[in-house]
Design a protein around this motif. Structure first.
Motif, mmCIF file in Angstrom:
data_model
loop_
_atom_site.group_PDB
_atom_site.id
_atom_site.type_symbol
_atom_site.label_atom_id
_atom_site.label_comp_id
_atom_site.label_asym_id
_atom_site.label_seq_id
_atom_site.Cartn_x
_atom_site.Cartn_y
_atom_site.Cartn_z
ATOM 1 N N GLY A 1 -11.525 -7.109 5.087
ATOM 2 C CA GLY A 1 -12.606 -7.947 4.579
ATOM 3 C C GLY A 1 -12.465 -9.127 5.453
ATOM 4 O O GLY A 1 -11.370 -9.396 6.190
ATOM 5 N N GLU A 2 -13.244 -10.173 5.401
ATOM 6 C CA GLU A 2 -13.243 -11.542 6.149
ATOM 7 C C GLU A 2 -12.016 -12.399 5.733
ATOM 8 O O GLU A 2 -11.692 -13.194 6.230
ATOM 9 C CB GLU A 2 -14.425 -12.275 5.823
ATOM 10 C CG GLU A 2 -15.822 -11.638 6.112
ATOM 11 C CD GLU A 2 -16.328 -10.800 4.881
ATOM 12 O OE1 GLU A 2 -17.662 -10.549 4.881
ATOM 13 O OE2 GLU A 2 -15.771 -10.376 4.256
ATOM 14 N N LYS A 51 -10.010 -15.524 11.132
ATOM 15 C CA LYS A 51 -10.952 -14.318 10.964
ATOM 16 C C LYS A 51 -10.130 -12.958 10.578
ATOM 17 O O LYS A 51 -8.947 -13.089 10.675
ATOM 18 C CB LYS A 51 -11.830 -14.386 12.304
ATOM 19 C CG LYS A 51 -12.671 -15.126 12.689
ATOM 20 C CD LYS A 51 -13.485 -15.094 13.748
ATOM 21 C CE LYS A 51 -14.534 -16.188 14.097
ATOM 22 N NZ LYS A 51 -15.438 -15.673 15.039
ATOM 23 N N ARG A 52 -10.926 -12.154 10.617
ATOM 24 C CA ARG A 52 -10.434 -11.050 10.013
ATOM 25 C C ARG A 52 -9.620 -10.129 11.280
ATOM 26 O O ARG A 52 -10.220 -10.192 12.160
ATOM 27 C CB ARG A 52 -10.969 -10.115 9.183
ATOM 28 C CG ARG A 52 -12.414 -9.390 10.204
ATOM 29 C CD ARG A 52 -13.198 -8.436 9.289
ATOM 30 N NE ARG A 52 -14.550 -9.097 9.133
ATOM 31 C CZ ARG A 52 -15.416 -8.808 8.350
ATOM 32 N NH1 ARG A 52 -15.206 -7.771 7.490
ATOM 33 N NH2 ARG A 52 -16.400 -9.243 8.015
ATOM 34 N N PRO A 53 -8.705 -9.257 10.910
ATOM 35 C CA PRO A 53 -8.074 -8.493 12.065
ATOM 36 C C PRO A 53 -9.225 -7.399 12.399
ATOM 37 O O PRO A 53 -9.793 -6.872 11.493
ATOM 38 C CB PRO A 53 -6.953 -7.672 11.512
ATOM 39 C CG PRO A 53 -6.657 -8.611 10.170
ATOM 40 C CD PRO A 53 -7.707 -9.184 9.642
ATOM 41 N N TYR A 100 -4.659 -4.200 16.296
ATOM 42 C CA TYR A 100 -5.739 -5.081 15.886
ATOM 43 C C TYR A 100 -5.915 -6.578 16.571
ATOM 44 O O TYR A 100 -4.592 -6.805 16.731
ATOM 45 C CB TYR A 100 -5.537 -5.384 14.284
ATOM 46 C CG TYR A 100 -5.489 -4.294 13.374
ATOM 47 C CD1 TYR A 100 -4.467 -3.560 13.064
ATOM 48 C CD2 TYR A 100 -6.927 -3.708 12.889
ATOM 49 C CE1 TYR A 100 -4.409 -2.461 12.242
ATOM 50 C CE2 TYR A 100 -6.720 -2.719 12.256
ATOM 51 C CZ TYR A 100 -5.672 -1.951 11.782
ATOM 52 O OH TYR A 100 -5.732 -0.752 10.993
ATOM 53 N N GLN A 128 -6.897 -10.269 16.031
ATOM 54 C CA GLN A 128 -7.147 -11.281 15.091
ATOM 55 C C GLN A 128 -7.469 -12.753 15.744
ATOM 56 O O GLN A 128 -6.417 -13.144 16.222
ATOM 57 C CB GLN A 128 -6.217 -11.442 13.843
ATOM 58 C CG GLN A 128 -6.827 -12.230 12.797
ATOM 59 C CD GLN A 128 -5.470 -12.396 11.552
ATOM 60 O OE1 GLN A 128 -4.620 -12.161 11.803
ATOM 61 N NE2 GLN A 128 -6.206 -12.748 10.295
#
Lengths: 111, 115
Positions: free
Chosen positions: B107-108, A42-44, A36, A38
């Motif tokens: 999710g965010e 913010k989201r991964p 991932y 990131q």
């Protein structure tokens, strides 16, 4: 339970160079290994993944290799660009779907 | 890829109040969702596994009565931080697992600040 170690914790490269991040895992039952990216706040985001029946997978400038015997897998980014700067996490998953994450690598690509 | 929506993205509350965070899978059904807590410059720490129609499975050290998880439908899981204290301030992220591929979509994230 599963234990995932990730190295290095920080990595700085010049634009255009390659970057390699390595992870080891402990549970031989783990069979799915995602990576991932990131960005701050913010989201991964999943960037590439590999399953235990495959040794290598490539997607444009990104590749992942897996050595099941040694229980390690690596992320390779070639021709790095400043927008590749972010924190990268590896993870190891079992069939139950539970992910164990590495501690992350902060990659900085200098223009 | 699949879409997971988390709400609210930011919440500020007073100490002692409860806060609910929602996690929705928008275009797929998720029998399993996960809740994480992330401290600055740290990795994702799994708090609990949320299973549709059954009780959540909590990781060691996570207080069940403080972090209430409900997974009432195949597309929605909620995390309620009860009687919040300043030390509960953190970035909370959910993820949902696609059943047949095992892929996780996040999710965010929700940034909770407890005053």
């Amino acid at each position: 339970g599963e234990n995932v170690e990730q190295h290095p914790s920080t990595l700085s490269v010049q634009e255009g160079d390659s970057a390699v991040i390595k992870c080891t895992y402990s549970d031989s039952a783990s069979n799915y290994f995602p990576w991932y990216k990131q960005e701050l706040g913010k989201r991964p985001q999943l960037i590439i993944d590999i399953r235990s029946n495959v040794g290598e997978k490539k997607d444009q400038r990104i590749a992942v290799t897996l050595n099941k015997t040694a229980k390690h897998f690596s992320l390779h980014i070639t021709e790095t660009q400043p927008e590749d700067s972010a924190v990268y996490f590896c993870a190891a998953n079992t069939n139950a779907g539970k992910s164990t994450f590495g501690d992350g690598t902060t990659l900085t690509v200098k223009p | 890829g699949a879409v997971v929506s988390q709400h609210p993205s930011r919440v500020i509350c007073k100490s002692g109040t409860s806060v609910k965070i929602e996690c929705r899978s928008l275009d797929f059904q998720a029998t399993t969702m996960f809740w994480y807590r992330q401290f600055p410059k740290k990795s994702l720490m799994l708090m609990a596994t949320s299973n549709e129609g059954s009780k959540a499975t909590y990781e060691q050290g996570v207080e069940k009565d403080k972090f209430l998880i409900n997974h009432a439908s195949l597309t929605l899981s909620t995390l309620t931080v009860t009687s919040a204290h300043p030390e509960d301030s953190s970035f909370y992220i959910c993820s949902a697992r696609v059943l047949y591929t095992g892929e996780l979509f996040f999710g965010e994230g929700s940034r909770l600040t407890v005053l």
